[in-house]
Design a protein around this motif. Structure first.
Motif, mmCIF file in Angstrom:
data_model
loop_
_atom_site.group_PDB
_atom_site.id
_atom_site.type_symbol
_atom_site.label_atom_id
_atom_site.label_comp_id
_atom_site.label_asym_id
_atom_site.label_seq_id
_atom_site.Cartn_x
_atom_site.Cartn_y
_atom_site.Cartn_z
ATOM 1 N N ASP A 149 0.832 -1.209 0.000
ATOM 2 C CA ASP A 149 0.000 0.000 0.000
ATOM 3 C C ASP A 149 0.863 1.254 0.000
ATOM 4 N N TYR A 150 1.909 1.248 0.815
ATOM 5 C CA TYR A 150 2.801 2.409 0.883
ATOM 6 C C TYR A 150 3.405 2.697 -0.496
ATOM 7 N N ASP A 151 3.918 1.667 -1.144
ATOM 8 C CA ASP A 151 4.522 1.836 -2.469
ATOM 9 C C ASP A 151 3.495 2.360 -3.478
ATOM 10 N N HIS A 152 2.269 1.847 -3.396
ATOM 11 C CA HIS A 152 1.213 2.275 -4.307
ATOM 12 C C HIS A 152 0.883 3.756 -4.112
ATOM 13 N N TYR A 153 0.641 4.166 -2.873
ATOM 14 C CA TYR A 153 0.237 5.554 -2.612
ATOM 15 C C TYR A 153 1.396 6.529 -2.763
ATOM 16 N N LYS A 154 2.599 6.065 -2.566
ATOM 17 C CA LYS A 154 3.779 6.913 -2.750
ATOM 18 C C LYS A 154 3.857 7.412 -4.190
ATOM 19 N N GLU A 155 3.350 6.624 -5.140
ATOM 20 C CA GLU A 155 3.358 7.022 -6.539
ATOM 21 C C GLU A 155 2.524 8.275 -6.790
ATOM 22 N N TYR A 156 1.573 8.569 -5.913
ATOM 23 C CA TYR A 156 0.707 9.735 -6.066
ATOM 24 C C TYR A 156 1.274 10.983 -5.381
ATOM 25 N N ALA A 157 2.309 10.812 -4.601
ATOM 26 C CA ALA A 157 2.872 11.930 -3.837
ATOM 27 C C ALA A 157 3.674 12.847 -4.754
ATOM 28 N N ASP A 158 3.378 14.123 -4.659
ATOM 29 C CA ASP A 158 4.106 15.148 -5.410
ATOM 30 C C ASP A 158 5.361 15.483 -4.610
ATOM 31 N N PRO A 159 6.557 15.230 -5.143
ATOM 32 C CA PRO A 159 7.781 15.482 -4.385
ATOM 33 C C PRO A 159 7.971 16.955 -4.013
#
Length: 87
Positions: free
Chosen positions: A63-73
């Protein structure tokens, strides 16, 4: 209930930040439990619990890896500071 299209980009990024923080805390708690279980005597129950904990950690990491993809750096929020400044 509001639609996700009604959410602003900053609200979405804040939500992602909160989700990632929650998942990090959950993983840490499970890893701490693994350390506690490893200190206990060897048994079949211990092996079963360690396997269950490992499965939970793996699911949380996915889940962390999946949602991390949506995070704007470029989006930066210090949640501790944010909640301290609210009155």
């Amino acid at each position: 209930m509001k639609s996700k299209t009604e959410m602003t980009e900053p609200d979405f990024q804040k939500l992602i930040t909160l989700v990632l923080a929650d998942l990090t805390i959950r993983r840490t708690l499970l890893e701490n439990r693994v350390a506690e279980v490893n200190e206990e005597m060897r048994s079949l129950e211990k092996d079963a619990e360690l396997e269950d904990l490992d499965n939970q950690i793996t699911a949380i990491q996915a889940d962390y890896d999946h949602y991390k993809e949506y995070a704007d750096p470029s989006f930066n929020i210090d949640l501790d500071q944010y909640y301290h400044s609210m009155k």
